[in-house]
Design a protein around this motif. Structure first.
Motif, short mmCIF file in Angstrom:
data_model
loop_
_atom_site.label_atom_id
_atom_site.label_comp_id
_atom_site.label_asym_id
_atom_site.label_seq_id
_atom_site.Cartn_x
_atom_site.Cartn_y
_atom_site.Cartn_z
N ARG A 174 -1.76 149.80 36.94
CA ARG A 174 -0.94 150.76 36.26
C ARG A 174 0.09 149.97 35.37
N CYS A 175 0.34 150.44 34.23
CA CYS A 175 1.37 149.97 33.26
C CYS A 175 2.70 150.28 33.78
N SER A 176 3.55 149.59 33.75
CA SER A 176 4.94 149.53 34.19
C SER A 176 5.80 150.56 33.31
N VAL A 177 5.53 150.52 32.06
CA VAL A 177 5.95 151.38 31.00
C VAL A 177 5.57 152.82 30.91
N CYS A 178 4.18 152.99 30.93
CA CYS A 178 3.61 154.46 30.60
C CYS A 178 2.79 154.95 31.84
N GLY A 179 2.57 153.97 33.01
CA GLY A 179 1.83 154.51 34.05
C GLY A 179 0.31 154.49 33.88
N GLU A 237 -6.18 152.14 28.37
CA GLU A 237 -5.44 153.35 28.02
C GLU A 237 -4.20 153.31 27.43
N CYS A 238 -3.32 152.11 27.44
CA CYS A 238 -2.28 152.18 26.78
C CYS A 238 -2.16 150.72 26.15
N SER A 239 -1.27 150.95 24.93
CA SER A 239 -1.32 149.60 24.05
C SER A 239 0.01 148.70 24.28
N HIS A 240 0.65 148.98 25.56
CA HIS A 240 1.94 148.09 25.82
C HIS A 240 1.29 146.56 26.23
N ILE A 241 2.02 145.53 25.74
CA ILE A 241 1.57 144.32 26.44
C ILE A 241 2.62 143.46 27.45
ZN LIG Z 1 1.70 151.28 28.79
#
Ligand SMILES: [Zn+2]
Length: 275
Positions: A134-139, A146-150
């Motif tokens: 899971r992404c800590s920023v958007c979950g 599913e997310c573009s966070h790095i």
């Molecule tokens: Zn994210």
């Protein structure tokens, strides 16, 4: 660590026969924690709790002598420990999965047991598979794109890292004894009588390990290419290469069905080392 009656009873669940207390050696270790690692990932607290169940009964090896059956140990007790005096990098209370493992005493592992008793610091690496990261920023699940966070970057004050969640299985753990005062230059050799034959055997062992990790981490690179790279490295560098790849592959994620199948195969192989 002295062996209590309680230890004996728990260990008996795995040995399936009565073994006298004096033939059993037990030691504590920390399997993993909720700190963000160098890959920008951490285990969620729930994941640690699940791993505490999954690692029960799992065997581990001592990295400096993987070929010896006498140097395997089995986990018979696990516990989640919260340390309020310490915080993980994301501010959570530092939490770790602690375990107790046992070995059967023998002539061959006497030296190893002495080293553990001498308080030589240990580092553990674990191998397991998780259902999602899971992404800590958007979950969202980072593995599904599913997310573009790095990882490692900060978004509106929130640091991005991967939260390893929903562990599916635990495969193995390994135990590396390192000198307690590494920074002070105290180096303890675990292979004092290394011969040329030993070196060849080691090289073969490292190469196999690198090829197997690379197949998982960089599947597009042909194994022959990896083998050639290995052969061009001095043994010391090859070992370093192997250790780094192994660490990266240690939380082997089933990215594709064939990898999941491979992990299963590895698990079965590992069972051969059970004590
Ligand atoms: Zn994210």
């Amino acid at each position: 660590m002295s062996v209590t009656q309680q230890d004996i009873e728990k260990i008996r669940e795995y040995t399936r026969k009565d073994i006298p207390a004096e033939e059993i050696y037990t030691f504590p270790l920390i399997l993993c924690d909720n700190e963000i690692d160098r890959d920008g990932e951490k285990f969620s607290s729930d994941a640690l709790g699940r791993l505490a169940e999954l690692f029960l009964g799992k065997t581990g090896i001592f990295d400096h002598n993987m070929s010896s059956k006498d140097q395997t140990a089995r986990i018979y007790e696990t516990e989640i420990v919260r340390d309020p005096s310490r915080r993980a990098a994301d501010g959570e209370i530092y939490t770790y999965l602690s375990a107790k493992a046992y070995m059967l005493r023998s002539e061959k592992n006497k030296e190893l047991i002495d080293e553990i008793d001498a308080g030589i610091k240990k580092e553990t690496s674990v191998s397991c598979s998780v259902g999602s990261v899971r992404c800590s920023v958007c979950g969202k699940d980072m593995r599904k794109g599913e997310c573009s966070h790095i990882r490692g970057r900060t978004y509106a004050g929130k640091k991005c890292f991967g939260v390893l969640s929903d562990p599916l299985d635990a495969y193995e753990w390994s135990f590396v004894a390192v000198p307690a005062q590494r920074n002070a230059g105290v180096v303890k050799s675990f292979r004092p009588h290394e011969t040329a034959a030993d070196a060849d055997e080691l090289r073969e062992e490292y190469r196999e390990s690198v090829i197997s990790c690379a197949a998982r981490l960089i599947p597009s690179v042909k194994s022959e290419v990896i083998a050639q790279i290995c052969d061009s490295l001095p043994l010391k560098l090859l070992k370093e290469f192997r250790n780094s790849l192994k660490a990266d592959a240690s939380r082997s994620l089933p990215l594709a069905p064939q990898l999941a199948g491979k992990a299963q195969g590895e698990k079965q192989n590992f069972n051969e080392y059970r004590i």
